[in-house]
Write a protein that holds these residues in place. Structure first.
Motif, PDB file in Angstrom:
ATOM      1  N   VAL A   3      88.118  15.948  93.122  1.00  0.00           N
ATOM      2  CA  VAL A   3      89.156  14.973  93.395  1.00  0.00           C
ATOM      3  C   VAL A   3      88.555  13.491  93.644  1.00  0.00           C
ATOM      4  N   ALA A   4      89.445  12.737  93.621  1.00  0.00           N
ATOM      5  CA  ALA A   4      88.744  11.149  93.699  1.00  0.00           C
ATOM      6  C   ALA A   4      88.492  10.799  95.351  1.00  0.00           C
ATOM      7  N   ARG A   5      87.514  10.061  95.572  1.00  0.00           N
ATOM      8  CA  ARG A   5      87.062   9.840  96.959  1.00  0.00           C
ATOM      9  C   ARG A   5      88.371   9.408  97.885  1.00  0.00           C
ATOM     10  N   HIS A   6      89.234   8.817  97.352  1.00  0.00           N
ATOM     11  CA  HIS A   6      90.323   8.366  98.306  1.00  0.00           C
ATOM     12  C   HIS A   6      91.445   9.379  98.328  1.00  0.00           C
ATOM     13  N   HIS A   7      91.140  10.478  97.905  1.00  0.00           N
ATOM     14  CA  HIS A   7      92.247  11.702  97.616  1.00  0.00           C
ATOM     15  C   HIS A   7      92.470  12.206  98.970  1.00  0.00           C
ATOM     16  N   PRO A   8      93.539  12.702  99.609  1.00  0.00           N
ATOM     17  CA  PRO A   8      93.646  13.345 100.769  1.00  0.00           C
ATOM     18  C   PRO A   8      92.843  14.416 101.090  1.00  0.00           C
ATOM     19  N   LEU A   9      92.632  15.214 100.048  1.00  0.00           N
ATOM     20  CA  LEU A   9      91.764  16.669  99.965  1.00  0.00           C
ATOM     21  C   LEU A   9      90.462  16.204 100.138  1.00  0.00           C
ATOM     22  N   GLN A  54      82.867  12.865  80.719  1.00  0.00           N
ATOM     23  CA  GLN A  54      82.874  11.468  81.350  1.00  0.00           C
ATOM     24  C   GLN A  54      84.128  11.094  81.302  1.00  0.00           C
ATOM     25  N   GLN A  55      84.917  11.305  80.168  1.00  0.00           N
ATOM     26  CA  GLN A  55      86.458  10.908  80.258  1.00  0.00           C
ATOM     27  C   GLN A  55      87.133  11.640  81.476  1.00  0.00           C
ATOM     28  N   LEU A  56      86.711  12.762  81.695  1.00  0.00           N
ATOM     29  CA  LEU A  56      87.259  13.645  82.744  1.00  0.00           C
ATOM     30  C   LEU A  56      87.156  13.226  84.324  1.00  0.00           C
ATOM     31  N   LEU A  57      85.764  12.809  84.287  1.00  0.00           N
ATOM     32  CA  LEU A  57      85.590  12.132  85.731  1.00  0.00           C
ATOM     33  C   LEU A  57      85.968  10.835  86.116  1.00  0.00           C
ATOM     34  N   ASP A  58      86.140   9.885  84.961  1.00  0.00           N
ATOM     35  CA  ASP A  58      86.866   8.698  85.035  1.00  0.00           C
ATOM     36  C   ASP A  58      88.131   8.747  85.415  1.00  0.00           C
ATOM     37  N   LEU A  59      88.814   9.728  84.832  1.00  0.00           N
ATOM     38  CA  LEU A  59      90.296   9.802  85.375  1.00  0.00           C
ATOM     39  C   LEU A  59      90.677  10.602  86.495  1.00  0.00           C
ATOM     40  N   ILE A  60      89.562  11.441  86.952  1.00  0.00           N
ATOM     41  CA  ILE A  60      89.517  11.942  88.445  1.00  0.00           C
ATOM     42  C   ILE A  60      89.291  10.625  89.318  1.00  0.00           C
ATOM     43  N   ALA A  61      88.164   9.922  89.094  1.00  0.00           N
ATOM     44  CA  ALA A  61      88.035   8.692  89.887  1.00  0.00           C
ATOM     45  C   ALA A  61      89.059   7.839  89.890  1.00  0.00           C
ATOM     46  N   ALA A  62      89.979   7.673  89.073  1.00  0.00           N
ATOM     47  CA  ALA A  62      91.071   6.718  88.894  1.00  0.00           C
ATOM     48  C   ALA A  62      92.267   7.207  89.839  1.00  0.00           C
ATOM     49  N   PRO A  70      81.931  21.419  87.035  1.00  0.00           N
ATOM     50  CA  PRO A  70      80.678  22.000  87.916  1.00  0.00           C
ATOM     51  C   PRO A  70      80.439  21.216  88.946  1.00  0.00           C
ATOM     52  N   VAL A  71      79.914  21.834  90.036  1.00  0.00           N
ATOM     53  CA  VAL A  71      79.252  21.210  91.031  1.00  0.00           C
ATOM     54  C   VAL A  71      78.583  19.963  90.800  1.00  0.00           C
ATOM     55  N   SER A  72      77.530  20.182  89.837  1.00  0.00           N
ATOM     56  CA  SER A  72      76.472  19.226  89.499  1.00  0.00           C
ATOM     57  C   SER A  72      77.239  17.872  89.221  1.00  0.00           C
ATOM     58  N   HIS A  73      78.464  17.796  88.907  1.00  0.00           N
ATOM     59  CA  HIS A  73      79.002  16.454  88.628  1.00  0.00           C
ATOM     60  C   HIS A  73      79.451  15.494  89.562  1.00  0.00           C
ATOM     61  N   GLY A  74      79.552  16.170  90.975  1.00  0.00           N
ATOM     62  CA  GLY A  74      79.566  15.538  92.152  1.00  0.00           C
ATOM     63  C   GLY A  74      78.328  14.800  92.486  1.00  0.00           C
ATOM     64  N   GLU A  75      77.023  15.249  91.780  1.00  0.00           N
ATOM     65  CA  GLU A  75      75.786  14.564  92.413  1.00  0.00           C
ATOM     66  C   GLU A  75      75.842  13.209  91.681  1.00  0.00           C
ATOM     67  N   ILE A  80      83.900  10.426  93.209  1.00  0.00           N
ATOM     68  CA  ILE A  80      84.633  11.551  93.352  1.00  0.00           C
ATOM     69  C   ILE A  80      84.009  12.697  94.323  1.00  0.00           C
ATOM     70  N   VAL A  81      84.523  13.484  94.634  1.00  0.00           N
ATOM     71  CA  VAL A  81      84.259  14.547  95.563  1.00  0.00           C
ATOM     72  C   VAL A  81      84.544  15.952  95.099  1.00  0.00           C
ATOM     73  N   VAL A  82      83.571  16.804  94.934  1.00  0.00           N
ATOM     74  CA  VAL A  82      83.694  18.086  94.452  1.00  0.00           C
ATOM     75  C   VAL A  82      83.662  19.025  95.641  1.00  0.00           C
ATOM     76  N   LEU A  83      84.992  19.736  95.728  1.00  0.00           N
ATOM     77  CA  LEU A  83      85.376  20.480  96.538  1.00  0.00           C
ATOM     78  C   LEU A  83      84.849  21.897  96.124  1.00  0.00           C
ATOM     79  N   SER A  84      84.589  22.911  96.979  1.00  0.00           N
ATOM     80  CA  SER A  84      84.340  24.261  96.902  1.00  0.00           C
ATOM     81  C   SER A  84      85.572  25.041  96.648  1.00  0.00           C
ATOM     82  N   LEU A  85      85.873  25.911  95.765  1.00  0.00           N
ATOM     83  CA  LEU A  85      87.104  26.433  95.424  1.00  0.00           C
ATOM     84  C   LEU A  85      87.141  27.815  96.089  1.00  0.00           C
TER      85      LEU A  85
END
Length: 122
Positions: A3-9, A54-62, A70-75, A80-85
């Motif tokens: 989710v985006a860093r500013h997302h409520p979750l 990369q495009q996916l991460l940009d859309l999430i960040a927006a 994958p968890v490693s994308h959050g690093e 963005i923030v990667v949450l455990s499902l």
């Protein structure tokens, strides 16, 4: 789930499938786990389709929506923030390594393999 860093979750460390039912989904075509989104059958329709990570991460960040990554994308991103499902199997991504038959490349491959095994033990 990213989710985006500013997302409520984003303040949560983990998320349940039930928490995602009203969240807009960004679909990642050609992703080995793209079909895993059937885990959330009542999610709203995909709001976007990304063709690469990369495009996916940009859309999430927006803030356009949420996506399985994958968890490693959050690093690699601070927007963005990667949450455990929890409560569902979201699958895993497997990577491979190919190298030339040189002493240096062989040693590097061994080092990377050790690092990966160590990371799994943590």
């Amino acid at each position: 789930m990213a989710v985006a860093r500013h997302h409520p979750l984003a303040a949560s460390e983990e998320v349940r499938i039930e928490d995602l039912r009203t969240q807009p989904l960004i679909h990642r075509s050609y992703c080995p786990n793209a079909d895993r989104m059937e885990l959330v059958p009542s999610m709203v329709a995909s709001v976007a389709h990304a063709t690469n990570d990369q495009q996916l991460l940009d859309l999430i960040a927006a803030g356009l929506g949420v996506a399985l990554v994958p968890v490693s994308h959050g690093e690699t991103r601070d927007d963005i923030v990667v949450l455990s499902l929890i409560g569902a199997d979201a699958g895993a991504r497997r990577t491979g390594l190919s190298h030339r038959k040189t002493a240096r490349a062989t040693e590097l491959a061994k080092l990377l393999t050790k690092q990966k095994r160590y990371a799994h033990e943590l």
